[in-house]
Motif scaffolding. Sequence first.
Motif, mmCIF file in Angstrom:
data_model
loop_
_atom_site.group_PDB
_atom_site.id
_atom_site.type_symbol
_atom_site.label_atom_id
_atom_site.label_comp_id
_atom_site.label_asym_id
_atom_site.label_seq_id
_atom_site.Cartn_x
_atom_site.Cartn_y
_atom_site.Cartn_z
ATOM 1 N N ALA A 1 -3.775 6.265 25.897
ATOM 2 C CA ALA A 1 -3.886 7.633 26.409
ATOM 3 C C ALA A 1 -2.496 8.242 26.520
ATOM 4 O O ALA A 1 -1.547 7.579 26.941
ATOM 5 N N LEU A 2 -2.361 9.502 26.137
ATOM 6 C CA LEU A 2 -1.069 10.185 26.175
ATOM 7 C C LEU A 2 -1.207 11.514 26.913
ATOM 8 O O LEU A 2 -2.160 12.265 26.688
ATOM 9 N N GLY A 3 -0.242 11.791 27.779
ATOM 10 C CA GLY A 3 -0.136 13.075 28.457
ATOM 11 C C GLY A 3 1.218 13.688 28.147
ATOM 12 O O GLY A 3 2.006 13.120 27.380
ATOM 13 N N PRO A 4 1.517 14.825 28.737
ATOM 14 C CA PRO A 4 2.777 15.508 28.427
ATOM 15 C C PRO A 4 4.008 14.622 28.646
ATOM 16 O O PRO A 4 4.142 13.975 29.685
ATOM 17 N N GLY A 5 4.875 14.588 27.650
ATOM 18 C CA GLY A 5 6.087 13.785 27.712
ATOM 19 C C GLY A 5 5.910 12.384 27.151
ATOM 20 O O GLY A 5 6.889 11.692 26.892
ATOM 21 N N ASP A 6 4.657 11.948 26.969
ATOM 22 C CA ASP A 6 4.423 10.615 26.400
ATOM 23 C C ASP A 6 4.708 10.622 24.903
ATOM 24 O O ASP A 6 4.338 11.545 24.188
ATOM 25 N N TRP A 7 5.359 9.564 24.439
ATOM 26 C CA TRP A 7 5.656 9.436 23.017
ATOM 27 C C TRP A 7 5.147 8.100 22.499
ATOM 28 O O TRP A 7 4.915 7.159 23.268
ATOM 29 N N ALA A 8 4.954 8.040 21.179
ATOM 30 C CA ALA A 8 4.575 6.800 20.509
ATOM 31 C C ALA A 8 5.441 6.629 19.273
ATOM 32 O O ALA A 8 5.684 7.592 18.541
ATOM 33 N N HIS A 9 5.919 5.420 19.072
ATOM 34 C CA HIS A 9 6.573 5.062 17.819
ATOM 35 C C HIS A 9 5.576 4.249 17.009
ATOM 36 O O HIS A 9 5.157 3.164 17.434
ATOM 37 N N LEU A 10 5.183 4.798 15.878
ATOM 38 C CA LEU A 10 4.218 4.140 14.999
ATOM 39 C C LEU A 10 4.980 3.587 13.803
ATOM 40 O O LEU A 10 5.449 4.354 12.949
ATOM 41 N N PRO A 11 5.176 2.294 13.734
ATOM 42 C CA PRO A 11 5.947 1.723 12.609
ATOM 43 C C PRO A 11 5.239 1.980 11.276
ATOM 44 O O PRO A 11 4.042 2.282 11.246
#
Lengths: 106, 106
Positions: B72-82
């Motif tokens: 789950a992602l909310g404002p400011g959350d980031w993901a690095h997807l290799p």
Amino acid sequence: MPRFGNLRDGPAPQAPGAETFTELLHAGGARVERIASRAVRDGAWYEQPWPEFVLLVAGAGRLAFADGTEQALGPGDWAHLPAGCRHRVAWTDPGAETIWLAVHLP
Amino acid sequence: MPRFGNLRDGPAPQAPGAETFTELLHAGGARVERIASRAVRDGAWYEQPWPEFVLLVAGAGRLAFADGTEQALGPGDWAHLPAGCRHRVAWTDPGAETIWLAVHLP
């Protein structure tokens, strides 16, 4: 495996005018970093031989350019700084941390 | 010359489940894009041979991965997807536009 984080988490500037830089990702000659700043006044000039994309995530700031112009930025505002574009942070909010996402392109 | 914009401005998805993609910058094999989505349910799978960095700017969303996990992602959350990380948008807020910044790295 994917990695996750939040830009609001990370090192806080310890003194007025200070900035912290945290690298989140480095791949293929590109670099993604989190910047936290507080109460910046007339920061150092930068002039990089690569393009930069910068997003103001939280807080408020002003960028200044070599021609004397300034650009005020609030949450969601972004700037594309082409290679060789001389710029500096002229001001950030004295009362709150300002968080930026910077992408340095190859 | 620098360019400026705000991620909240741009094309809005016209129907529930729709997403709009707007390229903001393309340089040195890297690409920065704005994505706006609304009421996505089980979006298309992506599996790219390059790394991606994605930031949720406004709204709320969930990413799903090939191993069945979700994030789950909310404002400011980031993901690095290799590179090669199979993923999809499983869900975005039905009641508000969700805005993402995606950086496709070389």
